[in-house]
Design a protein around this motif. Structure first.
Motif, PDB file in Angstrom:
ATOM      1  N   CYS A  55       0.837  -1.205   0.000  1.00  0.00           N
ATOM      2  CA  CYS A  55       0.000   0.000   0.000  1.00  0.00           C
ATOM      3  C   CYS A  55       0.872   1.257   0.000  1.00  0.00           C
ATOM      4  CB  CYS A  55      -0.930  -0.002   1.210  1.00  0.00           C
ATOM      5  SG  CYS A  55      -1.881   1.514   1.359  1.00  0.00           S
ATOM      6  N   CYS A  58      -0.025   3.120   3.818  1.00  0.00           N
ATOM      7  CA  CYS A  58       0.324   2.491   5.106  1.00  0.00           C
ATOM      8  C   CYS A  58       1.425   1.445   4.956  1.00  0.00           C
ATOM      9  CB  CYS A  58      -0.914   1.868   5.752  1.00  0.00           C
ATOM     10  SG  CYS A  58      -1.507   0.379   4.940  1.00  0.00           S
ATOM     11  N   ARG A  60       1.278  -1.639   4.120  1.00  0.00           N
ATOM     12  CA  ARG A  60       0.962  -3.046   4.363  1.00  0.00           C
ATOM     13  C   ARG A  60       0.796  -3.736   3.014  1.00  0.00           C
ATOM     14  NH1 ARG A  60      -5.401  -3.358   4.656  1.00  0.00           N
ATOM     15  NH2 ARG A  60      -5.167  -5.331   5.735  1.00  0.00           N
ATOM     16  N   CYS A  72      -4.634   0.349  -0.036  1.00  0.00           N
ATOM     17  CA  CYS A  72      -5.386  -0.797   0.456  1.00  0.00           C
ATOM     18  C   CYS A  72      -6.792  -0.371   0.889  1.00  0.00           C
ATOM     19  CB  CYS A  72      -4.643  -1.445   1.613  1.00  0.00           C
ATOM     20  SG  CYS A  72      -4.701  -0.490   3.141  1.00  0.00           S
ATOM     21  N   CYS A  75      -6.913   2.098   3.893  1.00  0.00           N
ATOM     22  CA  CYS A  75      -6.558   3.489   3.588  1.00  0.00           C
ATOM     23  C   CYS A  75      -7.591   4.133   2.672  1.00  0.00           C
ATOM     24  CB  CYS A  75      -5.171   3.559   2.961  1.00  0.00           C
ATOM     25  SG  CYS A  75      -3.875   3.106   4.122  1.00  0.00           S
TER      26      CYS A  75
HETATM   27 ZN    ZN Z   1      -2.990   1.104   3.326  1.00  0.00          ZN
END
Ligand code: ZN
Length: 206
Positions: A55, A58, A60, A72, A75
């Motif tokens: 992402c 963030c 991840r 993602c 977010c």
């Molecule tokens: Zn994210």
């Protein structure tokens, strides 16, 4: 050229928490599996980079087709509270905190911890990206609190100290930077904490 057994052992040896003996055990375990199992595993490994993205916000990992863009689902969710940003070491910590239901704000995955005596902390984890993210969100007026949800071990403490020192100029102008309460006993990793422990640690943050 090392044999496939040695090469694969070397790869497993670098997995988190795995030593040389365990690594070799994994290889022999795989050798004992039927051919179609290994083909499936090899196929899944090939898909990892094709079908999973990091992402943009963030950092991840998330399945590429879950959302259309580079961010993602967490977010992309407009309803998520933008006033707090919770910083974790790794994806499994984020998953664990999310599962506990104790936190509804935004996340940032640091990608590791800064070991004590580390000479190049900036290269070790996503410090620059985190600082940029915090500066932008804080100056936009959205962000009020950064929660450092790092494991209660020496490297976690060192990372928290380093982050607090680099965020000092923002803390002076009102940004709150808090640490999880130490209901997490010393040496406990977030990864292995249950929902109640996480809830208490969040509630008792300071
Ligand atoms: Zn994210």
């Amino acid at each position: 050229m090392a044999s496939p057994i040695e090469q694969l052992t070397e790869i497993f040896r670098h997995f988190p928490g795995i030593g040389p003996k365990q690594a070799r055990r994994f290889v022999y375990y795989l050798l004992g599996r039927p051919d179609y199992d290994l083909k499936k595993l090899a196929g899944l490994l090939n898909l990892l980079h094709n079908e999973v993205s990091e992402c943009r916000d963030c950092h991840r990992f998330f399945p590429k087709n879950a959302t259309a863009g580079a961010i993602c689902s967490l977010c992309a969710d407009q309803d998520i509270d933008h006033s707090s940003l919770l910083v974790v070491e790794k994806d499994v910590d984020l998953d664990n905190i999310k599962k506990s239901g104790a936190y509804t704000g935004r996340y940032f995955v640091l990608g590791g911890l800064i070991p004590i005596l580390e000479k190049n902390p900036e290269e070790k984890v996503r410090l620059k990206l985190l600082r940029e993210r915090i500066e932008t969100d804080y100056r936009a007026g959205n962000l009020k609190e950064v929660i450092l949800a790092l494991s209660a071990n020496p490297d976690g403490d060192n990372t928290a100290d380093y982050l607090q020192a680099t965020l000092h100029h923002l803390m002076d102008t009102g940004l709150k930077v808090s640490l999880l309460g130490r209901g997490l006993s010393t040496g406990t990793e977030l990864e292995y904490s249950d929902a109640d422990t996480i809830k208490n640690a969040l509630k008792n943050r300071a």
